[in-house]
Design a protein around this motif. Structure first.
Motif, PDB file in Angstrom:
ATOM      1  N   ASP A  73       4.220   0.003  -5.112  1.00 25.10           N
ATOM      2  CA  ASP A  73       3.042  -0.344  -5.894  1.00 25.10           C
ATOM      3  C   ASP A  73       2.102   0.858  -5.803  1.00 25.10           C
ATOM      4  O   ASP A  73       1.432   1.051  -4.781  1.00 25.10           O
ATOM      5  CB  ASP A  73       2.367  -1.588  -5.321  1.00 25.10           C
ATOM      6  CG  ASP A  73       1.155  -2.034  -6.123  1.00 25.10           C
ATOM      7  OD1 ASP A  73       0.516  -1.161  -6.756  1.00 25.10           O
ATOM      8  OD2 ASP A  73       0.833  -3.226  -6.108  1.00 25.10           O
ATOM      9  N   PRO A  74       2.030   1.698  -6.844  1.00 24.17           N
ATOM     10  CA  PRO A  74       1.234   2.931  -6.755  1.00 24.17           C
ATOM     11  C   PRO A  74      -0.229   2.670  -6.438  1.00 24.17           C
ATOM     12  O   PRO A  74      -0.853   3.428  -5.683  1.00 24.17           O
ATOM     13  CB  PRO A  74       1.408   3.562  -8.140  1.00 24.17           C
ATOM     14  CG  PRO A  74       2.680   2.987  -8.674  1.00 24.17           C
ATOM     15  CD  PRO A  74       2.732   1.594  -8.133  1.00 24.17           C
ATOM     16  N   GLU A  75      -0.803   1.605  -7.011  1.00 23.45           N
ATOM     17  CA  GLU A  75      -2.204   1.307  -6.748  1.00 23.45           C
ATOM     18  C   GLU A  75      -2.410   0.913  -5.282  1.00 23.45           C
ATOM     19  O   GLU A  75      -3.368   1.341  -4.639  1.00 23.45           O
ATOM     20  CB  GLU A  75      -2.685   0.192  -7.675  1.00 23.45           C
ATOM     21  CG  GLU A  75      -2.722   0.594  -9.148  1.00 23.45           C
ATOM     22  CD  GLU A  75      -3.242  -0.528 -10.027  1.00 23.45           C
ATOM     23  OE1 GLU A  75      -3.555  -1.617  -9.493  1.00 23.45           O
ATOM     24  OE2 GLU A  75      -3.333  -0.314 -11.245  1.00 23.45           O
ATOM     25  N   GLU A 125       1.321  -4.965   0.373  1.00 25.90           N
ATOM     26  CA  GLU A 125       0.486  -4.448  -0.704  1.00 25.90           C
ATOM     27  C   GLU A 125       0.941  -3.080  -1.201  1.00 25.90           C
ATOM     28  O   GLU A 125       0.569  -2.660  -2.295  1.00 25.90           O
ATOM     29  CB  GLU A 125      -0.970  -4.382  -0.238  1.00 25.90           C
ATOM     30  CG  GLU A 125      -1.563  -5.753   0.075  1.00 25.90           C
ATOM     31  CD  GLU A 125      -2.983  -5.677   0.611  1.00 25.90           C
ATOM     32  OE1 GLU A 125      -3.596  -4.599   0.477  1.00 25.90           O
ATOM     33  OE2 GLU A 125      -3.470  -6.674   1.166  1.00 25.90           O
ATOM     34  N   ALA A 127      -2.124   4.075  -3.117  1.00 27.87           N
ATOM     35  CA  ALA A 127      -3.325   4.897  -3.196  1.00 27.87           C
ATOM     36  C   ALA A 127      -4.491   4.250  -2.450  1.00 27.87           C
ATOM     37  O   ALA A 127      -5.251   4.929  -1.745  1.00 27.87           O
ATOM     38  CB  ALA A 127      -3.691   5.133  -4.652  1.00 27.87           C
ATOM     39  N   ARG A 128      -4.631   2.946  -2.580  1.00 27.27           N
ATOM     40  CA  ARG A 128      -5.742   2.233  -1.940  1.00 27.27           C
ATOM     41  C   ARG A 128      -5.672   2.352  -0.417  1.00 27.27           C
ATOM     42  O   ARG A 128      -6.700   2.466   0.259  1.00 27.27           O
ATOM     43  CB  ARG A 128      -5.709   0.766  -2.364  1.00 27.27           C
ATOM     44  CG  ARG A 128      -6.878  -0.072  -1.815  1.00 27.27           C
ATOM     45  CD  ARG A 128      -6.960  -1.420  -2.490  1.00 27.27           C
ATOM     46  NE  ARG A 128      -5.772  -2.242  -2.250  1.00 27.27           N
ATOM     47  CZ  ARG A 128      -4.850  -2.516  -3.153  1.00 27.27           C
ATOM     48  NH1 ARG A 128      -4.939  -1.998  -4.377  1.00 27.27           N
ATOM     49  NH2 ARG A 128      -3.811  -3.290  -2.857  1.00 27.27           N
TER      50      ARG A 128
END
Length: 349
Positions: free
Chosen positions: A157-159, A269, A162-163
């Protein structure tokens, strides 16, 4: 001819044999295993005697199993272990102590640099330009490391990555994605000649190359076992997993990542862990898939690494070493041309 095979978590199997007219002759099995009844030893010797030298480990195991008397008990070894020892004798495979080993635990580098070093050092061992080596990784940022054949979009999950501050990189070996949070895991790589695992099936080589770390974990009070194909586990959960890559020049890369203190919620996540994969592991949530070493030992990460190094050194007489400036330079070039490129990261979209 003489062959040996240490059963991971079990006993040593030793075989001596000769070859006459392309068949096994004067075969004798020995070892520190247990076998009942005593007469079954003669049955095993007779089963292997006369087999064609091209017989693979599975065929030898089948012959041994078929010759065992009803109710025979093999403790600490299996017919497959006999087959592996025979194959290693026929190819005159060396053991751990037949090599001059080096242990490397150098400065922290980026995840991409660690992956590039894996390729460079494996290649050099295959070429005979470096001694067989155990390298303990240190890295200066967190990353998701996906397997060579995994789909980027299906695994990450790229988001979420990054988060939570995770870079995403792809390694040269197969297997599943690893969440490599800085300071929260222990990763090591073995760079070995193919001759060390000669005569073994691909699956057997996994357990063989990680048996030393099972011994280290048990010395820390963890009842560690190997779960085929590539998991290291304890009664309270999975600890880590291994992967391999074999180069055409004869170099073999075997690396493993063990969880020290992983946040299971962050894992859910960052990684797209599907229900099918979780159910295959017999769990209901990603957070339960990994059981950290810290909770089972109460030790600092550095203390566990010290025990790993101590155990490996006791088994191989390895000396301390380092990565050369030339090897670092080659790895930096490989980061630039391969591991930092979108073409490599998205080779499987």
């Amino acid at each position: 001819m003489h062959g040996e095979y240490k059963v991971p978590g079990g006993k040593l199997v030793v075989v001596d044999l000769e070859v006459e007219n392309d068949r096994i002759a004067r075969f004798r099995l020995a070892g520190d295993f247990f076998l009942e009844p005593d007469s079954a030893l003669d049955d095993i010797n007779a089963a292997v005697e006369g087999l064609p030298v091209e017989s693979d480990a599975s065929a030898i195991a089948a012959a041994v199993r078929g010759a065992l008397p009803e109710g025979a008990q093999l403790l600490g070894f299996t017919p497959e272990a006999v087959g592996t020892a025979v194959r290693r004798a026929l190819v005159t495979a060396p053991g751990w102590r037949d090599f001059d080993w080096e242990i490397v635990h150098d400065r922290a580098v980026s995840p991409r640099m660690n992956l590039a070093l894996d390729e460079v050092l494996t290649s050099r061992v295959g070429e005979g330009r470096r001694r067989p080596t155990l390298r303990i990784w240190e890295w200066d940022e967190s990353a998701v490391v996906i397997g060579s054949f995994q789909s980027y979009r299906n695994e990450v999950d790229p988001e979420g990555a990054a988060r939570h501050g995770f870079d995403v990189v792809r390694r040269i070996s197969g297997g599943g994605a690893m969440l490599m949070a800085a300071g929260q895991i222990i990763t090591y790589s073995l760079y070995v000649p193919a001759s060390l695992v000669a005569g073994m099936t691909f699956a057997d080589s996994y357990a063989f190359l990680d048996d030393w770390v099972l011994q280290a974990l048990r010395s820390l009070g963890i009842d560690a076992v190997y779960q085929p194909l590539n998991d290291i586990a304890s009664p309270t959960g999975k600890i880590g997993g291994a992967a391999q890559k074999r180069l055409a020049n004869g170099g073999v890369l075997h690396h493993a990542t063990l969880s020290y203190d992983i946040d299971g919620q962050v894992m859910t996540e960052v990684l797209r862990i599907g229900r099918e994969k979780l159910s295959d592991k017999g769990t209901t949530s990603a957070a339960k898939r990994v059981d950290p070493l810290r909770s089972q030992t109460g030790l600092e990460r550095a203390e566990i690494i010290d025990r790993f190094v101590e155990t490996f050194r006791s088994l191989t007489s390895a000396e301390d070493g380092t990565i050369t400036p030339e090897e670092y330079a080659d790895a930096e070039a490989l980061v630039e041309s391969k591991f930092s490129t979108d073409a490599w990261l998205h080779r499987v979209p």
